[in-house]
Structure formats: C-alpha cells, structure tokens
Design a protein around this motif. Sequence first.
Motif, PDB file in Angstrom:
ATOM      1  N   ARG A 117     -39.356 -18.269  12.116  1.00 39.04           N
ATOM      2  CA  ARG A 117     -38.854 -16.901  12.355  1.00 39.04           C
ATOM      3  C   ARG A 117     -37.381 -16.967  12.769  1.00 39.04           C
ATOM      4  O   ARG A 117     -37.006 -17.792  13.596  1.00 39.04           O
ATOM      5  CB  ARG A 117     -39.709 -16.275  13.465  1.00 39.04           C
ATOM      6  CG  ARG A 117     -39.394 -14.859  13.780  1.00 39.04           C
ATOM      7  CD  ARG A 117     -40.468 -14.325  14.731  1.00 39.04           C
ATOM      8  NE  ARG A 117     -39.976 -13.209  15.494  1.00 39.04           N
ATOM      9  CZ  ARG A 117     -40.578 -12.682  16.539  1.00 39.04           C
ATOM     10  NH1 ARG A 117     -41.738 -13.193  16.949  1.00 39.04           N
ATOM     11  NH2 ARG A 117     -40.057 -11.668  17.163  1.00 39.04           N
ATOM     12  N   MET A 118     -36.583 -16.075  12.173  1.00 43.87           N
ATOM     13  CA  MET A 118     -35.126 -16.128  12.387  1.00 43.87           C
ATOM     14  C   MET A 118     -34.739 -15.706  13.799  1.00 43.87           C
ATOM     15  O   MET A 118     -35.279 -14.718  14.324  1.00 43.87           O
ATOM     16  CB  MET A 118     -34.425 -15.172  11.417  1.00 43.87           C
ATOM     17  CG  MET A 118     -34.567 -15.557   9.980  1.00 43.87           C
ATOM     18  SD  MET A 118     -32.990 -16.032   9.297  1.00 43.87           S
ATOM     19  CE  MET A 118     -33.507 -16.557   7.668  1.00 43.87           C
ATOM     20  N   VAL A 119     -33.751 -16.397  14.359  1.00 44.22           N
ATOM     21  CA  VAL A 119     -33.195 -15.938  15.628  1.00 44.22           C
ATOM     22  C   VAL A 119     -32.525 -14.587  15.396  1.00 44.22           C
ATOM     23  O   VAL A 119     -32.057 -14.291  14.297  1.00 44.22           O
ATOM     24  CB  VAL A 119     -32.206 -16.952  16.260  1.00 44.22           C
ATOM     25  CG1 VAL A 119     -32.870 -18.292  16.507  1.00 44.22           C
ATOM     26  CG2 VAL A 119     -30.949 -17.113  15.431  1.00 44.22           C
ATOM     27  N   GLY A 120     -32.535 -13.787  16.424  1.00 38.75           N
ATOM     28  CA  GLY A 120     -32.030 -12.420  16.313  1.00 38.75           C
ATOM     29  C   GLY A 120     -33.167 -11.429  16.182  1.00 38.75           C
ATOM     30  O   GLY A 120     -32.963 -10.220  16.326  1.00 38.75           O
ATOM     31  N   SER A 121     -34.388 -11.966  15.932  1.00 40.92           N
ATOM     32  CA  SER A 121     -35.544 -11.066  15.754  1.00 40.92           C
ATOM     33  C   SER A 121     -36.559 -11.203  16.894  1.00 40.92           C
ATOM     34  O   SER A 121     -37.594 -10.569  16.877  1.00 40.92           O
ATOM     35  CB  SER A 121     -36.254 -11.383  14.429  1.00 40.92           C
ATOM     36  OG  SER A 121     -36.872 -12.653  14.487  1.00 40.92           O
ATOM     37  N   PHE A 122     -36.232 -12.038  17.892  1.00 41.44           N
ATOM     38  CA  PHE A 122     -37.185 -12.242  18.995  1.00 41.44           C
ATOM     39  C   PHE A 122     -36.943 -11.251  20.133  1.00 41.44           C
ATOM     40  O   PHE A 122     -37.882 -10.689  20.693  1.00 41.44           O
ATOM     41  CB  PHE A 122     -37.052 -13.668  19.563  1.00 41.44           C
ATOM     42  CG  PHE A 122     -37.614 -14.731  18.663  1.00 41.44           C
ATOM     43  CD1 PHE A 122     -38.861 -15.288  18.916  1.00 41.44           C
ATOM     44  CD2 PHE A 122     -36.895 -15.195  17.569  1.00 41.44           C
ATOM     45  CE1 PHE A 122     -39.386 -16.275  18.100  1.00 41.44           C
ATOM     46  CE2 PHE A 122     -37.407 -16.183  16.745  1.00 41.44           C
ATOM     47  CZ  PHE A 122     -38.655 -16.731  17.004  1.00 41.44           C
ATOM     48  N   GLY A 123     -35.680 -11.065  20.486  1.00 43.09           N
ATOM     49  CA  GLY A 123     -35.344 -10.157  21.576  1.00 43.09           C
ATOM     50  C   GLY A 123     -35.314  -8.719  21.084  1.00 43.09           C
ATOM     51  O   GLY A 123     -35.444  -8.453  19.886  1.00 43.09           O
ATOM     52  N   GLU A 124     -35.109  -7.784  22.010  1.00 46.01           N
ATOM     53  CA  GLU A 124     -34.933  -6.381  21.610  1.00 46.01           C
ATOM     54  C   GLU A 124     -33.698  -6.260  20.726  1.00 46.01           C
ATOM     55  O   GLU A 124     -33.637  -5.443  19.812  1.00 46.01           O
ATOM     56  CB  GLU A 124     -34.751  -5.489  22.854  1.00 46.01           C
ATOM     57  CG  GLU A 124     -36.026  -5.122  23.570  1.00 46.01           C
ATOM     58  CD  GLU A 124     -36.604  -6.267  24.394  1.00 46.01           C
ATOM     59  OE1 GLU A 124     -35.985  -7.351  24.454  1.00 46.01           O
ATOM     60  OE2 GLU A 124     -37.694  -6.085  24.963  1.00 46.01           O
ATOM     61  N   LEU A 125     -32.679  -7.121  21.037  1.00 51.37           N
ATOM     62  CA  LEU A 125     -31.415  -7.053  20.308  1.00 51.37           C
ATOM     63  C   LEU A 125     -30.886  -8.461  20.042  1.00 51.37           C
ATOM     64  O   LEU A 125     -31.061  -9.363  20.877  1.00 51.37           O
ATOM     65  CB  LEU A 125     -30.385  -6.276  21.149  1.00 51.37           C
ATOM     66  CG  LEU A 125     -30.740  -4.798  21.396  1.00 51.37           C
ATOM     67  CD1 LEU A 125     -30.072  -4.289  22.667  1.00 51.37           C
ATOM     68  CD2 LEU A 125     -30.336  -3.950  20.205  1.00 51.37           C
ATOM     69  N   GLY A 126     -30.265  -8.638  18.874  1.00 53.03           N
ATOM     70  CA  GLY A 126     -29.651  -9.931  18.535  1.00 53.03           C
ATOM     71  C   GLY A 126     -28.233  -9.682  18.068  1.00 53.03           C
ATOM     72  O   GLY A 126     -28.009  -8.816  17.215  1.00 53.03           O
ATOM     73  N   CYS A 127     -27.273 -10.427  18.621  1.00 55.92           N
ATOM     74  CA  CYS A 127     -25.863 -10.151  18.344  1.00 55.92           C
ATOM     75  C   CYS A 127     -25.241 -11.266  17.513  1.00 55.92           C
ATOM     76  O   CYS A 127     -25.381 -12.444  17.833  1.00 55.92           O
ATOM     77  CB  CYS A 127     -25.107 -10.012  19.658  1.00 55.92           C
ATOM     78  SG  CYS A 127     -25.746  -8.644  20.637  1.00 55.92           S
ATOM     79  N   PHE A 128     -24.525 -10.874  16.456  1.00 58.04           N
ATOM     80  CA  PHE A 128     -23.937 -11.828  15.508  1.00 58.04           C
ATOM     81  C   PHE A 128     -22.416 -11.652  15.455  1.00 58.04           C
ATOM     82  O   PHE A 128     -21.909 -10.549  15.634  1.00 58.04           O
ATOM     83  CB  PHE A 128     -24.508 -11.595  14.102  1.00 58.04           C
ATOM     84  CG  PHE A 128     -25.981 -11.909  14.009  1.00 58.04           C
ATOM     85  CD1 PHE A 128     -26.412 -13.170  13.604  1.00 58.04           C
ATOM     86  CD2 PHE A 128     -26.931 -10.956  14.359  1.00 58.04           C
ATOM     87  CE1 PHE A 128     -27.765 -13.473  13.538  1.00 58.04           C
ATOM     88  CE2 PHE A 128     -28.296 -11.254  14.299  1.00 58.04           C
ATOM     89  CZ  PHE A 128     -28.709 -12.513  13.888  1.00 58.04           C
ATOM     90  N   SER A 129     -21.741 -12.777  15.168  1.00 62.63           N
ATOM     91  CA  SER A 129     -20.287 -12.756  14.975  1.00 62.63           C
ATOM     92  C   SER A 129     -19.983 -13.254  13.571  1.00 62.63           C
ATOM     93  O   SER A 129     -20.586 -14.234  13.107  1.00 62.63           O
ATOM     94  CB  SER A 129     -19.613 -13.699  15.981  1.00 62.63           C
ATOM     95  OG  SER A 129     -18.289 -14.007  15.565  1.00 62.63           O
ATOM     96  N   PHE A 130     -19.022 -12.608  12.919  1.00 64.59           N
ATOM     97  CA  PHE A 130     -18.589 -13.067  11.597  1.00 64.59           C
ATOM     98  C   PHE A 130     -17.166 -13.608  11.648  1.00 64.59           C
ATOM     99  O   PHE A 130     -16.428 -13.567  10.646  1.00 64.59           O
ATOM    100  CB  PHE A 130     -18.725 -11.937  10.567  1.00 64.59           C
ATOM    101  CG  PHE A 130     -20.106 -11.322  10.564  1.00 64.59           C
ATOM    102  CD1 PHE A 130     -21.232 -12.132  10.471  1.00 64.59           C
ATOM    103  CD2 PHE A 130     -20.282  -9.955  10.698  1.00 64.59           C
ATOM    104  CE1 PHE A 130     -22.515 -11.581  10.501  1.00 64.59           C
ATOM    105  CE2 PHE A 130     -21.553  -9.390  10.729  1.00 64.59           C
ATOM    106  CZ  PHE A 130     -22.672 -10.213  10.625  1.00 64.59           C
ATOM    107  N   TYR A 131     -16.779 -14.095  12.811  1.00 69.45           N
ATOM    108  CA  TYR A 131     -15.501 -14.815  12.967  1.00 69.45           C
ATOM    109  C   TYR A 131     -15.419 -15.832  11.817  1.00 69.45           C
ATOM    110  O   TYR A 131     -16.436 -16.447  11.469  1.00 69.45           O
ATOM    111  CB  TYR A 131     -15.506 -15.504  14.338  1.00 69.45           C
ATOM    112  CG  TYR A 131     -14.221 -16.185  14.708  1.00 69.45           C
ATOM    113  CD1 TYR A 131     -13.215 -15.499  15.380  1.00 69.45           C
ATOM    114  CD2 TYR A 131     -14.010 -17.528  14.395  1.00 69.45           C
ATOM    115  CE1 TYR A 131     -12.029 -16.133  15.723  1.00 69.45           C
ATOM    116  CE2 TYR A 131     -12.828 -18.164  14.733  1.00 69.45           C
ATOM    117  CZ  TYR A 131     -11.840 -17.461  15.385  1.00 69.45           C
ATOM    118  OH  TYR A 131     -10.671 -18.082  15.727  1.00 69.45           O
TER     119      TYR A 131
END
Length: 373
Positions: A173-187
Amino acid sequence: MSDKITVPLADPRADLASLRGDILTALARVVDSGAYILGPEVAGFERALSAQLGVTGVVGVGSGTDALVLALLALEVGPGDEVITVSHTAGPTVAAINMTGATPVLVDIEPSTYCLDPAALEAAVSPRTRAMLPVHLYGHPADLPSICEFAHGRGIAVIEDCAQAQHATISGRMVGSFGELGCFSFYPTKNLGAVGDGGAIAATGDKLVERLRRLRTYGWAKPQYAELALGRCSRLDEMQAAILNVKLGHLGEAVEQRRKIARLYNEAFADLPLTLPVEREDCRHVYHLYVVRSDRSAALDQHLGGLGIGTGRHYPFPVHVQPGLAFGARIPAPLTVTETIVGEILTLPLYPSLSSEQQARVINGVRTFFGKS
Ligand SMILES: Cc1ncc(COP(=O)(O)O)c(C=O)c1O
C-alpha cells in the motif's frame, strides 16, 4: 575538493532528458489552452495521483511546504495544539507546524530506518496533541501501522510527510494513503520532480478534500466566493501539472532504476565498515537519497570531493539545534539516536540517469577510501 564535480549529487536535467519532447508538447498545450490556473492539467494530475494512491482525492498546491501547512490548517491545528514529529528531517516539516502557531514536539528516530520511532510516542503524547507528522525519510516508509494504531486509538490525526518517498509502499500500500492526509513535494530533485516548485496533498474523506480545495484558493467556496476560512493562494501551477502528468506515467520505471542502483551499491559496499540503508521486510524503499554512515564520514566526504563526486549531508543540523526552527518546540526525551547519527551520515549520488560509468566511479571512490580495490 576537485574543481570539477563530474558525478553530481543530483541531476534533474539528465533525469528528464528522455521525456523532453513530451514535456515540451505538454507545455505548448497549456500555452495554447488559455486555461492557466487550475485547468485540465491540474485536474488530470490530481485524478491520476489519487487513483495511484487509492485515496479520496488529491489537491495540488504550490510546494511541499505549503502542502504541510494546508494539511495542518485543514485539521484546524493552531495555537495551543501540539504536533509530534522528528528533529531529524528537512526544516520545512517543522517550519510548517510553527507557521500554524502550534507547538512542534520533537521525538527520536529508529537507528535502522532513520524514521520516527513509535516507541517514543508514549512519552511525547499529551492532551494537547492534535496530530502526528511522521516523515518517510530518504524514501523509506516510517512505521505507519504502529504510528496509526497509536494515534487513531487516541483520536489523533496522522499527516504523512511523503516529500521524499513518493511511490514507497508498506505491505503493497502506497505511503500517503495511511494517514488522514499525505503531503508530497515536486521539488525538481524529488522522485517525482517538476521543473520548478509544486506540491500536493492526498486526503481521505470528502470533507477534507473540499476544505483543502478552499484553503488553497483564498478560502473561497463556490458559487458565492465567500471566504469561509482564512485561506492562502497556493495552487499547483498548470505548467508544472502538465510536466508532472508526463512524468507520473514513468515514475514506476524511475523508482525501479533507483532500486537497481541501490542494490548494486549495497553489494559493492557489503565488505566495508559502513552502515548501509536497510529496507524493512514489508516495505519498499524508493531511495530518494542513498545515505551511508561511518565514523569517518567527513574524511570520506573529502576523498570523494577530490575525485569529482558530489556528496551531501541530509541533514547536518537536526531541527532542535537550529534557533530559527526550534523555538517553542517541546522535547520530551533525549534525542540520542538523532544526535549520534548526525555526524556520521553521508549521501552518495543515486538517481535514475546516473550512468553505469558514474556508478562505477562512486563505487571505486568509496572502496579506495577504505583501501579496497
Ligand atoms: C521531508 C521534506 N518535507 C518537506 C519538504 C518541503 O518541500 P518543498 O521544498 O517542495 O516545499 C521537503 C523538501 O525539501 C522535504 O524533504
């Protein structure tokens, strides 16, 4: 230090070279469309990433830092609240908590994965704890099953900092889908990098998705355009979304290439007095950064620099010793592991476009430092 670095620590231009034509076509499509803010490219990217992660929705924002701030605001975290996170992370993780007026509570990390140690939570939690903010550092997932069990059992929300771990998984299962919210950076140097700034928040539940959509655009709610909350202006740019749409389709291959190089390094360094990255059994590490540890890391760093090989330290100063970040933070227990590893870590070049010849130079450079051929 060599005057000329010929194996850079990161090379985002080389990483996207094979997609250059598709990217330019996508950019021309945006220019010709006339839809420059929150147009079809952003909407398409949000849908595609949401499907990949298996969450209710994704909301594209201006940067990874903004993603963290807006995620905290969507949960109505603010002054008087506490958010538990780590000191061994990129500064923005903690800066985002400070920006909401909440208090960061800094805990120690696991010595194997360098991620938040769930065993540290009991001593850190308080009646004021509103959220936990684990970081999937270097591309290895934090122990989310344990962290979520602890947090959710107490009615505390979990926000994942996935900036360095896009495409990493736990039990498939992908990280970002476990918590209520998942935060990503496209730096640009991230595993899914834009050609500029960008970020996104993955959210579970329609209410959070809706709230985030308002928060990124002044707090507006259509159709009245009334400001229902104190919002920001932080939208994923349509041009960056067009680029990310091209790159998202190739993210799996890029991550596989990172993993292949990591395996090669692991084999090549196995007989050296170095602590190598680990991959926990149920996890998929995506090697945003390949970090080794040695009590001679400063000398190794200098040796590699002399050979024209770029290196890094992620991070040379933990948050709790940085006055600009540590103000007001609560530290419930000594950060022993954090303080031990900080002088030992060294990041070696690892990215999809790193050529076989460059990989061999990194390997030879490290081996010759330890007197091995
Ligand atoms: C762990 C972590 N969190 C947050 C951020 C912030 O992302 P951005 O630079 O897109 O604001 C970064 C990126 O540097 C990061 O590595």
